[in-house]
Write an enzyme that holds these catalytic residues in place. Structure first.
Site, PDB file in Angstrom:
ATOM      1  N   LYS A   1       0.843  -1.366   0.100  1.00  0.00           N
ATOM      2  CA  LYS A   1      -0.108   0.023   0.090  1.00  0.00           C
ATOM      3  C   LYS A   1       0.981   1.206   0.194  1.00  0.00           C
ATOM      4  O   LYS A   1       0.721   1.951  -0.733  1.00  0.00           O
ATOM      5  CB  LYS A   1      -0.888  -0.029   1.268  1.00  0.00           C
ATOM      6  CG  LYS A   1      -1.813  -1.206   1.203  1.00  0.00           C
ATOM      7  CD  LYS A   1      -2.795  -1.073   2.648  1.00  0.00           C
ATOM      8  CE  LYS A   1      -2.139  -1.121   3.723  1.00  0.00           C
ATOM      9  NZ  LYS A   1      -1.385  -2.527   4.303  1.00  0.00           N
TER      10      LYS A   1
ATOM     11  N   ARG B   1     -10.375   1.262   7.221  1.00  0.00           N
ATOM     12  CA  ARG B   1      -9.977   0.041   7.207  1.00  0.00           C
ATOM     13  C   ARG B   1     -11.017  -1.046   7.894  1.00  0.00           C
ATOM     14  O   ARG B   1     -10.563  -2.194   8.344  1.00  0.00           O
ATOM     15  CB  ARG B   1      -8.437  -0.582   7.453  1.00  0.00           C
ATOM     16  CG  ARG B   1      -7.969  -0.169   8.849  1.00  0.00           C
ATOM     17  CD  ARG B   1      -6.517   0.220   8.929  1.00  0.00           C
ATOM     18  NE  ARG B   1      -5.636  -0.735   8.823  1.00  0.00           N
ATOM     19  CZ  ARG B   1      -4.370  -0.563   8.576  1.00  0.00           C
ATOM     20  NH1 ARG B   1      -4.005   0.197   7.760  1.00  0.00           N
ATOM     21  NH2 ARG B   1      -3.259  -1.244   8.968  1.00  0.00           N
TER      22      ARG B   1
ATOM     23  N   ARG C   1      11.507  -6.575   6.181  1.00  0.00           N
ATOM     24  CA  ARG C   1      11.793  -5.261   6.757  1.00  0.00           C
ATOM     25  C   ARG C   1      12.035  -5.216   8.258  1.00  0.00           C
ATOM     26  O   ARG C   1      12.764  -4.508   8.777  1.00  0.00           O
ATOM     27  CB  ARG C   1      10.534  -4.477   6.481  1.00  0.00           C
ATOM     28  CG  ARG C   1      10.426  -3.087   6.851  1.00  0.00           C
ATOM     29  CD  ARG C   1       9.236  -2.246   6.152  1.00  0.00           C
ATOM     30  NE  ARG C   1       8.221  -2.761   6.901  1.00  0.00           N
ATOM     31  CZ  ARG C   1       6.865  -2.174   6.632  1.00  0.00           C
ATOM     32  NH1 ARG C   1       6.820  -1.765   5.746  1.00  0.00           N
ATOM     33  NH2 ARG C   1       5.882  -2.729   7.456  1.00  0.00           N
TER      34      ARG C   1
ATOM     35  N   ARG D   1      10.322  -0.862  11.619  1.00  0.00           N
ATOM     36  CA  ARG D   1       9.153  -0.495  12.358  1.00  0.00           C
ATOM     37  C   ARG D   1       8.965  -1.623  13.631  1.00  0.00           C
ATOM     38  O   ARG D   1       9.155  -2.898  13.432  1.00  0.00           O
ATOM     39  CB  ARG D   1       8.090  -0.823  11.307  1.00  0.00           C
ATOM     40  CG  ARG D   1       7.922   0.409  10.609  1.00  0.00           C
ATOM     41  CD  ARG D   1       6.418   0.673  10.213  1.00  0.00           C
ATOM     42  NE  ARG D   1       5.332  -0.277  10.259  1.00  0.00           N
ATOM     43  CZ  ARG D   1       4.417  -0.374   9.406  1.00  0.00           C
ATOM     44  NH1 ARG D   1       4.473   0.291   8.091  1.00  0.00           N
ATOM     45  NH2 ARG D   1       3.369  -1.163   9.692  1.00  0.00           N
TER      46      ARG D   1
ATOM     47  N   ARG E   1      -1.358  -9.084  12.978  1.00  0.00           N
ATOM     48  CA  ARG E   1      -1.836  -8.203  12.041  1.00  0.00           C
ATOM     49  C   ARG E   1      -2.295  -8.748  10.862  1.00  0.00           C
ATOM     50  O   ARG E   1      -3.550  -8.204  10.460  1.00  0.00           O
ATOM     51  CB  ARG E   1      -0.459  -7.046  11.538  1.00  0.00           C
ATOM     52  CG  ARG E   1      -0.073  -6.264  12.522  1.00  0.00           C
ATOM     53  CD  ARG E   1       1.345  -5.911  12.106  1.00  0.00           C
ATOM     54  NE  ARG E   1       1.526  -5.082  10.761  1.00  0.00           N
ATOM     55  CZ  ARG E   1       2.693  -4.985  10.529  1.00  0.00           C
ATOM     56  NH1 ARG E   1       3.908  -5.565  10.979  1.00  0.00           N
ATOM     57  NH2 ARG E   1       2.867  -4.166   9.341  1.00  0.00           N
TER      58      ARG E   1
END
Ligand code: AP5
Ligand code: MG
Length: 189
Positions: free
Chosen positions: A9, A84, A123, A129, A140
């Site tokens: 996204k 969302r 990542r 993050r 998630r």
């Protein structure tokens, strides 16, 4: 931009926004900025974000609803990560209506769970993050299926859903988005 965590996204939203010279607005980036600045919203949101849970609809809608719908952006904008949930989508329509804004298209990045895990773990290895660790990544993805996936049906019913195969390279996905979206944008001019 609608899609599971790690679907691209942000990557595709930024590229699309640059291509059309419009702002890219990410609810996740906005919330992370509030957490960094320790604002009341940031303090209220930080634990849920670290766990990989969504922030309460009421909080998100009241605190950043107006900001993300961007009534001050002539020529449109790319919205990433909001709405969302169905409750947020309903609120988004109300806010948009109030400001005379039309939501033209919902780009849904569809991609298998294994590939999402791999991307987020990669990542996470770079420590970019705090929510990119193995335990939180799985949660998630579950939260996405339970709370966000119903939007696919919601927007199919409103005839603005564009389904994109999110696998392959960034350029391949971008080309698919442009091919699907350009006719819609031309029709909306
Ligand atoms: P948010 O920031 O929206 O995170 P997310 O949905 O978990 O998704 P990501 O940002 O991790 O992934 P992405 O789809 O943007 O993919 P990206 O381009 O980065 O939300 C974070 C949290 O904030 C939520 O959990 C919630 O707590 C809260 N929140 C936010 N909005 C909310 C709302 N509206 N309501 C309630 N709570 C809210 O790509 C991922 C990785 O893959 C990157 O490393 C990228 O370089 C790589 N990559 C991208 N494309 C490719 C490709 N084609 N091939 C290989 N690698 C790729
Ligand atoms: Mg993102």
């Amino acid at each position: 931009m609608l899609g599971p965590p790690g679907s691209g996204k942000g990557t595709q939203g930024q590229r699309l926004a640059a291509r059309h010279h419009v702002p890219h607005v990410s609810s996740g980036e906005l919330l992370r900025d509030h957490v960094r600045r320790q604002t009341p919203l940031g303090r209220a949101a930080s634990h849920a974000m670290a766990r990989g849970d969504l922030i309460d609809d009421e909080l998100v809608i009241s605190m950043i609803g107006e900001e993300v719908i961007r009534p001050d952006a002539p020529g449109g904008f790319v919205l990433d990560g909001f709405p969302r949930t169905v409750a947020q989508a309903t609120a988004a329509y109300d806010i948009a209506l109030r400001h005379g804004i039309t939501l033209h298209a919902v780009v849904w990045l569809d991609i298998p769970r294994d590939e999402l895990r791999a991307r987020l773990q990669a990542r996470g290895a770079a420590a970019a993050r705090p929510d990119d660790n193995s335990a939180t990544i799985g949660h998630r993805l579950d939260v996405y299926v339970a709370q966000t996936l119903p939007l696919v049906e919601f927007y199919t019913g409103r005839d603005i859903l564009i389904t994109i195969d999110g696998t392959g390279t960034v350029d391949q996905v971008a080309a698919r988005i442009d091919t699907a979206l350009d006719p819609v944008l031309r029709a909306g001019e």
